[in-house]
Design a protein around this motif. Structure first.
Motif, PDB file in Angstrom:
ATOM      1  N   ASN E  17     -28.441  97.414  39.158  1.00  0.00           N
ATOM      2  CA  ASN E  17     -27.361  98.260  39.061  1.00  0.00           C
ATOM      3  C   ASN E  17     -27.539  99.726  39.122  1.00  0.00           C
ATOM      4  N   VAL E  20     -24.342 103.981  40.265  1.00  0.00           N
ATOM      5  CA  VAL E  20     -22.646 105.198  41.458  1.00  0.00           C
ATOM      6  C   VAL E  20     -21.890 103.377  41.621  1.00  0.00           C
ATOM      7  N   LEU E  21     -23.336 102.809  42.555  1.00  0.00           N
ATOM      8  CA  LEU E  21     -22.510 101.547  43.312  1.00  0.00           C
ATOM      9  C   LEU E  21     -22.048 100.486  42.408  1.00  0.00           C
ATOM     10  N   ALA E  22     -22.656 100.233  41.241  1.00  0.00           N
ATOM     11  CA  ALA E  22     -22.619  98.785  40.326  1.00  0.00           C
ATOM     12  C   ALA E  22     -21.392  99.443  39.060  1.00  0.00           C
ATOM     13  N   TYR E  23     -21.640  99.827  38.746  1.00  0.00           N
ATOM     14  CA  TYR E  23     -21.168 101.201  37.067  1.00  0.00           C
ATOM     15  C   TYR E  23     -20.354 102.471  37.529  1.00  0.00           C
ATOM     16  N   PHE E  24     -19.719 102.751  39.358  1.00  0.00           N
ATOM     17  CA  PHE E  24     -18.854 103.725  38.768  1.00  0.00           C
ATOM     18  C   PHE E  24     -19.311 104.689  38.673  1.00  0.00           C
ATOM     19  N   SER E 182     -22.561  99.550  48.184  1.00  0.00           N
ATOM     20  CA  SER E 182     -21.536  98.647  47.058  1.00  0.00           C
ATOM     21  C   SER E 182     -22.803  96.856  47.264  1.00  0.00           C
TER      22      SER E 182
END
Lengths: 337, 235, 211, 465, 193
Positions: E17, E20-24, E182
């Motif tokens: 997770n 950056v790529l999963a939770y922005f 992502s």
């Protein structure tokens, strides 16, 4: 005498004669046996999937070139490769409308936005494949047994699913050797794996044909042989060590080598020149990295197969490898990056 | 720029810091006031909503009950009443019907799913020695795929009557709960997987298997604690 | 601080303009590319997007008004700290308010409500506009920007929910047989959808520039 | 990398190492196309009725004309003298009458001062004798002066004044004299024939060179495709000379100075340096022969051996052609095809394409390769760089031409020079040769280098102000 | 809980997770400073460092807030403490290593409004991690952030030389690459299960 205007060119005035479209064309040739075999083993369904993938890739490439006011680059054959590769990585009964979407995504997001051939940081076919995997996780993991009776004159309902509708799986679905192992610890016979008498994506089943295609390209110097060799060696060595540690938990190295998309990925996808490092040593680092990630995802990850992700990661890492690993220039001391 | 701002950019040092202090304190007071007000104003309703949500879950996994009490597992392996706030403790919710009879118990368990930790609740009926219900408290499983564990009817029917009978000496479960491949369930202690959500559904089977092996013998042996808590003296 | 000099010097621009600019011309998401984190994180369904947008808009309006009314009282040196304090206060309030409305909604939005604090949109409006303008104007500016933010989030959320879940606001919009594009409600889909909207905006702008 | 041997001594480990390798990293294998002319003996070419002699035939300052229009000159007579150290004189290639002194075109497309000589049609074309220089008695300085006076420049193609090259800088020593008989350019057989036919001149030349440089050993480097020349030269090595003949593998650009030093000595010439930095001096074999032929008679260069070949030529061969012979005349004499489309002076890898036939043969012309229209099967379509790495595998000095090409296109000249060693590129053309995308890499690099040099010059100028 | 080993917390926050790529989280600096390799590395290092420090602070504050029973002050105290920490770190670095300050200097103020930092504090509290769990989480989050930033920077540096269509130049192409990354990181899901 000699009234003609002379043609002026800068040196060198001779060329080796290899050209980019020729390389691309030969990659297509090298993949043709795989296409034939997949049609032989999966029948009409696989043929339709591959044709659709190629058609949508080529059409998208052409349309985007037109849209952006450039001349069409379809003739460099790279879109055809992307299409075939995409088709080869999909399950044989993958709905055609999804396949078509995959081709569009491959070319549009995987290639066009980056500035076309030569600038695509990621393997376009894998971008499309990863998109489809995330978008339609069920359809893309619905496998189909090979060498079914009547495969040459019947089309699966799933393949023919109406655009935007959920595919209906008719008849039997089969597990790939990797998922069978992941979830049930069942390994397949190595000979079956090598020759392709298994279930899987249209083009990944026959390891032998993939290797033959790879040898053809390597001999013609149209592929960097170091990449597949580094990847496969890494996978083999790592899984061999693990297998020695505990042969109940970890599968045999030959199973790891011949199952899933590893061969196809190592020979035809990781070797995409644009996305792989340029120096011989860099290429080895790249290959070892991909092999490592494949083993990690397959053994400890939640997914049965990780080749696609490993190669995409390798692509992302390539600029850094090229940046860090530079050959020492003649007459200079060891260069720092 | 207004004259005001030009003035404020070049303040007299002592006057400036004094002004600064006043401003900060002033803003601090306003903020504190607003925060406390909104906290106090919503506190009651939030607690009610939260309790309702939890009760709803517990009621779902232990059929036929109308109230619950929370217990936590101590280090010694005993169960004591709890307010349920300490999240590092393993919690169970005893369920009682209208006549204050102990009907079953909801057990919280968690484990590794596909994307992140899965938190679930499952109901246990000590009378029948079976798992009687199952509910997902927290999941980040892939929508449309892994989240089938919350919706798939066939999968959920696994937990209507899942045998967790104890051995003769009550020390452990006779046949531990295990996940099996979809369609291969043969015994009442097996959890049938979901095609297309293999990992998530197996994870649930494993979480229940692991948790039940540890918790069920403890709960069964301390049945009395829960029964007697039905009408606590404190209330 | 110079960005709003023009508005100060020019003959009082119509107040409708303060309001309209945030919706379209200076849309915080599509044009200014601000506040990306909540934009992407909670836009996987229209309702989440709307709730988040409204919560942000509320904080934006309230903090703009407060900052504007205190603008002559806050010394320059501590202005940023004061703004953060004010914003954090309203965010905490919104957080409790949402919890009191629906536990499920709060669960869906998760920590992203709290993260409104660090949404650069709010701080930048406080700094660039509210600290120099009258309460009325600041409120209008915040309203415009806030609604622009809601609009953008809704655009994202709607596309993602329709394609990813075949529904909008939880109401199914496609026949049963429609195959959802799961990717749209995954993080990657968030990136792709926002890229798609920005692409449309760019394309529109380029076309207009050409014409 | 073996370390440099201690001063003035022959380092035996170096030699052992190079016996094993005899080559350099990377390189390419263009088709050789030498078999059509390498068996053909050198023949005297007919005298053109009009000789057009440019004064800029070498690197450095143009020669200063000392004759006037209308004057009659004898073959071998001094027509122009060296204009400074970095210059050489020009001698009359024929006996004739100076018709005019005017601007004449040279291959670069520019005009330069030149002399038109009308050849006496019935002259015997005897060469006049000058003051001989004896290699036994003359001092090194005297020999260098003699080389300059003879108008000798590098005949391999670079046309760098040989006396400048042979001058050993203060504090440096020359241990190894390398005679470059590689001739790795496809099609050319000039050096090959010279080695077979002018062995004596070569050895006399070597004597002068040993004297001039103080070299302790001489290695004649010859590519494997000229085994007959190697055998011939080995047989004739004078007993009193420390000469060895070394056959190296066929690989382009083996003949490049730096590459040859590496192949023979196992050492690398430092970046920005010269072979003398590793105690070596490299001299082209034809240049050596010319020194051996001219200095004992005190004469100057009047003619040179040139291979004329290529699919567009009927009478292919190795010809002894007077300097200043117009190219058009040469092609007429050898019967070039009517539809000629490309003519190169020098080989096809590093030679220059000729834009019009009114230019003349110069001292640096080692060959003329002619292609007819139907011999050219080149696609001009340039594809984007697909980062195939062929150029990286080809570059003999391990540059990254792919990256350099991309940088050149986006005008990242500073990065090219500072990070990617552009200035070390000697434009051998291997990268362009292999590039499947037909990217004109060498052209990019040439332009970029020009821009960088200009910028640097401006910078220094500014700093000096 | 068994599966919540520090190693797993780390892997989860960095790969499975990814912040950056999963939770922005931290998208603004991700879009902003990922254009150049060098700045990306420095920004990543600075963020990781501040994350760890604020994680420790947040752990302490949380304990304090629980003690005085004032959960409503959580957000405001976190943000204030993080802002103060960044200031303090800035001052300490300036004093101790001017060279480091020069190279990191401009990034530090940016970090205050980096939602990833606040998110580390909020998430670790919400997940109820232990002290060392929190540290592993902060480290994982920082490494994940750095990883995403560096991978992005590599691809974007190459794009400087590519013929990127005008209409997607800038944010659009960066978002698309982020989307592809992502997708790529989805390969790590289920790792350690």
């Amino acid at each position: 005498m000699f009234s003609k205007t002379l043609h002026i060119s800068t040196s060198p005035h001779i060329r080796q004669g290899m050209s980019t479209d020729m390389i691309m064309r030969n990659v297509v040739y090298a993949m043709l046996p795989l296409v034939v075999f997949s049609v032989v083993s999966f029948g009409l369904n696989a043929l339709l999937v591959i044709i659709t993938a190629v058609a949508s890739s080529v059409l998208t490439e052409h349309a985007l070139c037109r849209w952006s006011g450039k001349s069409s680059t379809v003739s460099d054959w790279s879109a055809v490769i992307t299409g075939i590769l995409l088709g080869l990585t999909l399950p044989p009964i993958f709905p055609l409308w999804m396949t078509f979407l995959g081709g569009v995504v491959s070319i549009a997001i995987g290639k066009f936005v980056f500035g076309g051939l030569g600038s695509n940081a990621f393997n376009p076919a894998l971008v499309g494949r990863a998109f489809l995997q995330a978008a339609f996780p069920v359809a893309i993991t619905t496998w189909h047994p090979s060498f079914l009776e009547g495969r040459f004159y019947s089309i699966s309902k799933s393949v023919a699913a109406f655009p935007f509708s959920t595919p209906v799986v008719d008849g039997i679905s089969g597990a790939t050797p990797l998922s069978a192992f992941k979830f049930d610890k069942v390994t397949a016979d190595t000979a079956d794996l090598a020759f392709g008498f298994i279930s899987g994506s249209t083009g990944e089943t026959s390891a032998v044909l993939i290797i033959l295609g790879g040898i053809y390209l390597a001999v013609r110097k149209m592929m960097n042989w170091r990449i597949p060799v580094a990847i496969l060696t890494t996978v083999f060595v790592l899984s061999w060590i693990l297998h020695i540690i505990d042969n109940q938990v970890y599968p045999s190295p030959e199973f790891m080598l011949f199952s899933g998309g590893l061969m196809l990925g190592a020979v035809f996808m990781a070797t995409d020149m644009v996305g792989s490092p340029i120096t011989p040593r860099g290429v080895v680092v790249y290959g070892v990295f991909i092999g490592l990630i494949v083993v990690v995802i397959r053994i400890w990850g939640g997914l049965p197969e990780g080749v696609m992700y490993a190669i995409l990661l390798g692509n992302a890492l390539t600029p850094h490898i090229d940046n860090l690993i530079r050959p020492r220039v003649y007459g200079t001391k060891k260069t720092k990056s | 720029m207004s004259a005001n701002q030009i003035l404020s950019t070049q303040p007299n040092p002592t006057e400036g810091s004094k002004k600064m202090l006043i401003a900060m304190v002033g803003i601090g007071v306003i903020c504190a006031l607003l925060i406390v007000l909104s906290y106090e104003g919503t506190k009651e309703r939030i607690e009610i909503l939260k309790a309702e949500a939890l009760e709803k879950a517990v009621f779902k996994v232990v059929p036929g009950i109308s109230k619950t009490r929370i217990f936590e597992l101590t280090a010694e392996g005993t169960f004591v009443l709890s307010d349920g706030k300490d999240r590092s403790k393993t919690l169970v919710y005893a369920g009682y019907d209208d006549s204050d009879a102990f009907k079953g118990i909801a057990i919280e368990a968690s484990g590794q799913g596909y994307a992140d930790i899965l938190r679930i609740l499952y109901g246990y009926d000590p009378e029948e020695q079976t798992v009687v219900g199952f509910y997902v408290l927290e999941s980040k499983e892939t929508p449309g795929l892994g989240d089938k564990i919350e919706k798939d009817e066939d999968f959920l029917s696994n937990f209507k009557a899942l045998t967790v009978a104890l051995t003769e000496d009550l020390s452990k479960i006779q046949n531990p709960v295990v996940p099996v491949k979809s369609g291969l369930k043969k015994n009442p202690w097996e959890v049938d997987g979901i095609t297309g959500a293999t990992i998530s559904s197996r994870a649930i089977g494993n979480i229940i298997g692991e948790s039940s092996a540890k918790m069920i013998p403890l709960i069964y042996s301390q049945k009395e604690t829960f029964i007697s808590a039905a009408n606590p003296n404190s209330k | 601080m110079t960005p709003t000099k023009t508005t100060d010097l020019k003959a009082d621009p119509s107040s409708t303009d303060e309001f309209i600019k945030g919706l379209w011309r200076e849309n915080p998401v599509f044009v200014q590319v601000l506040g990306m984190c909540p934009t992407l994180a909670v836009s996987n369904s229209a309702i989440n997007a709307l709730a988040m947008g409204l919560a942000t808009a509320f904080v934006l309006i309230m903090s703009n008004v407060l900052v504007s009314s205190l603008r002559n009282f806050i010394p320059k040196q501590v202005r940023i700290a004061s703004y953060i304090l004010i914003i954090a206060t309203f965010v905490t309030m919104v957080d409790y308010a949402i919890q009191a409305i629906s536990v499920d909604l709060h669960k869906n939005l998760g920590a992203f409500i709290s993260l409104i604090v660090v949404n650069c949109l709010i701080l930048s409006r406080a700094e660039a506009f509210a600290s120099k303008n009258t309460i009325g104007k600041s409120a209008l500016d915040a309203l415009g920007m806030g609604l622009g933010f809601v609009f953008a989030l809704f655009c994202l959320g709607a596309v993602r929910e329709i394609l990813g879940n075949a529904s909008i606001f939880g109401i199914t919009v496609f026949p049963e047989s429609f195959q959802e594009w799961i990717i749209m409600i995954l993080p990657a889909g968030g990136f792709f959808t926002l890229a798609f909207w920005l692409f449309l905006f760019n394309n529109y702008k380029l076309k207009k520039a050409k014409a | 990398m073996p370390k440099n041997g201690s001063k003035g001594e022959k380092n035996s480990t170096d030699i052992v190492l190079n016996l094993q390798s005899h080559t350099f990293r990377h390189g390419v294998h263009p088709p050789e196309n030498k078999e059509e002319t390498n068996k053909l003996p050198i023949r005297q070419f007919s005298f053109s009725p009009l000789i057009i002699l440019p004064m800029q035939q070498h690197i450095g300052a143009p020669s200063r004309i000392i004759v006037r229009e209308g004057q009659e000159v004898l073959r071998g007579q001094l027509l122009a003298e060296a204009n400074g150290y970095m210059s050489v004189p020009v001698h009359a290639p024929v006996s004739g009458k100076i018709r005019k002194i005017a601007k004449v075109p040279v291959i670069s497309g520019q005009m330069t001062e030149g002399i038109h000589i009308e050849t006496f049609p019935y002259s015997g074309q005897e060469v006049i004798e000058g003051t001989p220089i004896n290699f036994e008695t003359a001092s090194p300085e005297k020999i260098l002066k003699g080389i300059q006076d003879a108008g000798i420049v590098g005949l391999g193609g670079a046309a760098f004044p040989t006396h400048v090259k042979l001058k050993i800088p203060e504090g440096k020593f020359c241990d190894h004299l390398i005679i470059n008989g590689i001739e790795c350019e496809p099609y050319l057989t000039t050096d090959h024939r010279v080695m077979l036919e002018q062995a004596n001149d070569i050895y006399i030349g070597i004597r002068y060179l040993i004297k001039a440089t103080g070299a302790k050993e001489v290695i004649i480097g010859i590519e494997g495709n000229k085994q007959d020349a190697a055998d011939h030269l080995s047989k004739l090595i004078p007993a009193d000379l420390p000469v060895t003949v070394q056959v190296v593998p066929v690989k382009y650009p083996q003949g490049a100075e730096k590459m040859l030093v590496t192949s023979l000595l196992g050492k690398e010439v430092p970046s920005g340096g010269l072979p003398i930095d590793v105690k070596a001096v490299v001299v082209n074999v034809a240049t050596t022969a010319e020194i051996g032929r001219l200095l004992p008679h005190g004469q100057g260069i009047q003619e040179r051996v040139i291979t004329i070949t290529g699919p567009g030529v009927k009478k292919k061969g190795n010809y002894l052609i007077p300097v200043g012979t117009p190219l058009r005349y040469v092609l007429e004499q050898v019967g070039a095809a009517e539809n000629i489309s490309e003519v190169y002076m020098g080989g096809p890898m590093m030679g220059v394409a000729v834009s019009n036939l009114d230019i003349s043969i110069v001292k640096g012309t080692s060959g003329i390769v002619v292609f007819g229209e139907d011999n050219i099967a080149k696609t001009d379509k340039i594809f984007p760089c697909i980062k195939c790495g062929a150029c990286v595998d080809a570059c003999p000095i391990s540059l990254n031409p792919s990256k350099l090409g991309i940088l050149a296109k986006s005008e990242g000249y500073d990065t090219m020079a500072e990070e990617f060693h552009l200035m070390d590129c000697f434009e051998c053309g291997s990268c362009s040769f292999v590039c499947p995308s037909n990217i004109p890499l060498v052209q990019y690099f040439r332009l970029s280098k020009g821009i960088i040099r200009k910028r640097n010059a401006e910078k220094t100028a500014k700093a000096n102000v | 809980m068994k599966s919540e080993s520090f190693w797993y917390i780390f892997i989860n926050a960095s790969l499975i997770n990814n912040f950056v790529l999963a939770y922005f989280l931290g998208i603004c600096p991700f879009l902003g400073v990922s254009g150049k390799m060098e700045t990306a590395t420095k920004m990543g290092a600075a963020v990781t460092f501040v994350m760890i420090i604020s994680s420790v602070c947040a752990y302490g504050i949380h304990a304090l807030l629980v003690a005085i029973n004032a959960p409503f002050l959580q957000l405001i105290s976190y943000i204030v403490v993080i802002a103060a920490t960044v200031q303090l770190v800035e001052m300490v670095i300036k004093k101790m290593s001017p060279a480091l300050f020069r190279s990191l200097g401009i990034f530090l103020p940016l970090i205050t409004t980096n939602c990833a930092i606040l998110a580390v504090a909020l998430f670790q509290t919400a997940k109820g991690y232990s002290f060392f769990g929190s540290l592993a989480f902060a480290l994982g989050a920082g490494v994940g952030f750095t990883l995403a930033l560096i991978l992005m920077a590599g691809v974007r540096e190459q794009l400087d030389f590519a013929d990127v269509p005008k209409v997607v130049k800038g944010t659009v192409i960066t978002l698309l690459i982020a989307g592809i990354l992502s997708l790529t990181f989805m390969g790590f899901s289920g790792l350690g299960s």
